[in-house]
Enzyme design. Structure first.
Site, PDB file in Angstrom:
ATOM      1  N   ASP A   6      -5.240  -5.100   5.842  1.00 12.86           N
ATOM      2  CA  ASP A   6      -3.824  -4.721   5.746  1.00 12.86           C
ATOM      3  C   ASP A   6      -3.207  -5.434   4.542  1.00 12.86           C
ATOM      4  O   ASP A   6      -3.109  -6.665   4.510  1.00 12.86           O
ATOM      5  CB  ASP A   6      -3.105  -5.123   7.030  1.00 12.86           C
ATOM      6  N   ASP A 144      -1.740   1.477   2.921  1.00 11.81           N
ATOM      7  CA  ASP A 144      -1.991   0.049   2.759  1.00 11.81           C
ATOM      8  C   ASP A 144      -2.887  -0.535   3.850  1.00 11.81           C
ATOM      9  O   ASP A 144      -2.939  -1.753   4.032  1.00 11.81           O
ATOM     10  CB  ASP A 144      -0.667  -0.721   2.722  1.00 11.81           C
ATOM     11  N   GLU A 145      -3.607   0.328   4.580  1.00  7.17           N
ATOM     12  CA  GLU A 145      -4.489  -0.151   5.645  1.00  7.17           C
ATOM     13  C   GLU A 145      -5.830   0.577   5.620  1.00  7.17           C
ATOM     14  O   GLU A 145      -5.892   1.777   5.371  1.00  7.17           O
ATOM     15  CB  GLU A 145      -3.857   0.068   7.024  1.00  7.17           C
TER      16      GLU A 145
END
Length: 425
Positions: A6, A144-145
């Site tokens: 993350d 973003d993960e």
């Protein structure tokens, strides 16, 4: 073991890459529901991208390329909400979803930047390509993960060292801070990431099979990914406050059928959900929240604009949809939606016609303002569809060829390069 990566305050971190002077300062990236897509003037900095994938990865972006006043101030009022903020801003109580006005009251020194989504997605895509060379199976969950399956490749006892090394390499190579969690299952790994965040941990948290219960059970139910406000309220009505309470209520969760059964096994860590490297795209959609609009002609104009962008996306992946969906939301929360499934020769024009026909059918609260529009295409055919009405086939084929030619120009010069006259009224 499965790892979850993350990127910390990703949009804010990207802004610091663009402007290193922002390092250590309270900053936020804000958004405004993208009113610019409907502007009658051309906006060359609107684009679409399909490079990144995942359930929470949008496809259409507007890069602001503007200052605070140009983007956030309208009619003398500061508009917009916080998309993400740095840890320095969060220390003042700034949260995602908060209005910019409220956030600035809490942190007057906070620097607020308009979004540069295409840059964020370029960084995400570049990182994804880099990770694919280091992790056997990688799944992008959002911009973003990422999830990664390192089972059978990295021994369990070496996973923590691997995560620390990976974290240092990402920060040194890309300048992006990142947190990594590891566990025997996907959702426990994601839960572990929360415990590894800079505010709580040292950037890496590994949960081994024998420590899952001790880690999970004391946590409040709201900490678990996938338990939203509605589900949380429902659980608390049964005095279920912690994840340990939830695991002890198997009989109750099983009574709630698929959603409850799925949640129970995710929290238990025995869901066996795999990391999936890539998924076939089943549909493509675009939606926008807008200020209340009563004028139905203006709504039709905006639907035409959305159709232009959606058709461009469909063309990018050479899809041949059979189903078109339209959904609208009214000012007091009422909703109306419908889809149509048929075989037809796809083009921007045929999409527009069907969407406008759907709108005339489902607009059942005509005295109310509309605050959200959403359209999507799905049920893709394996090969180009040649079936359709004999009466319109020749005209539809001609419209398709015209759309394909305009797509070439738009791809080179921007989606707004060629527009319908009605869009500019």
């Amino acid at each position: 073991m499965i790892i979850h990566l993350d990127l910390d305050c990703f949009f804010a971190s990207c802004e610091r890459l663009l402007d290193p002077s922002l390092a250590g300062k309270p900053i936020a990236v804000g958004g405004r529901g993208d009113p610019f897509i409907f502007a009658p003037t051309s906006r060359r900095n609107i684009d679409v991208t399909l490079e990144n994938s995942g359930a929470f990865v949008p496809t259409l972006f507007y890069d602001a390329q503007a200052g605070f006043d140009d983007y956030f101030v309208e009619g003398g009022r500061v508009r917009g909400i916080v998309i993400t903020s740095s840890y320095e801003a969060r220390a003042f109580g700034v949260k995602t979803g908060m209005t910019i006005r409220e956030a600035l009251r809490l942190c007057p020194r906070m620097i607020v930047r308009p979004p540069n989504h295409l840059f964020y997605h370029d960084r995400s895509h570049t990182l994804k390509q880099w990770l694919q060379k280091r992790i056997p199976v990688l799944e992008q969950y959002s911009v973003d993960e990422f999830f990664g399956d390192v089972g059978g490749w990295i021994p369990d006892r070496k996973v923590e060292a691997f995560c620390h090394t990976l974290r240092r390499e990402i920060e040194s190579t890309f300048g992006l801070p990142i947190t990594i969690g590891a566990a025997p299952s996907k959702w426990i790994a994601k839960l572990a990431t929360g415990a590894a965040k800079p505010s709580a941990g040292n950037g890496v948290k590994v949960i081994f099979p024998e420590t899952v219960d001790n880690f999970v059970n004391p946590l409040p139910i709201d900490a678990f990914p996938g338990i939203g406000r509605g589900f949380s309220k429902r659980l608390k009505a049964y005095k279920i406050e912690t994840l340990g309470d939830l695991k002890a209520a198997k009989h109750l969760l099983y009574r709630w059928k698929k959603p409850g059964i799925q949640l129970y096994h995710r929290v238990n860590g025995d869901d066996n959900e795999p990391v999936v490297a890539g998924r076939d795209r089943r549909s493509i959609g675009i939606s926008r929240t807008i200020d209340p609009v009563f004028d139905r002609n203006e709504i039709r104009r905006r639907l035409i604009i959305l159709c232009r962008h959606l058709a461009h996306l469909v063309g990018k992946i050479d899809a041949h949809p059979h189903t078109i969906f339209l959904g609208i939301k009214y000012q007091f929360g009422q909703k109306s939606k419908r889809s149509v499934t048929e075989r037809f020769t796809f083009s921007e024009l045929t999409l527009r016609r069907r969407v406008l026909e759907l709108f005339d059918t489902i607009d059942i609260y005509r005295s109310l303002a509309i605050v959200r529009l959403g359209i999507s295409c799905g049920n893709f055919a394996v090969k180009p569809v040649t079936e359709g009405s004999l009466l319109t086939y020749a005209a539809d084929l001609k419209a398709q060829k015209l759309w394909q030619q305009t797509a070439i120009v738009r791809k080179k010069y921007g989606i707004d390069t060629i527009r319908s006259a009605v869009e500019m009224i």
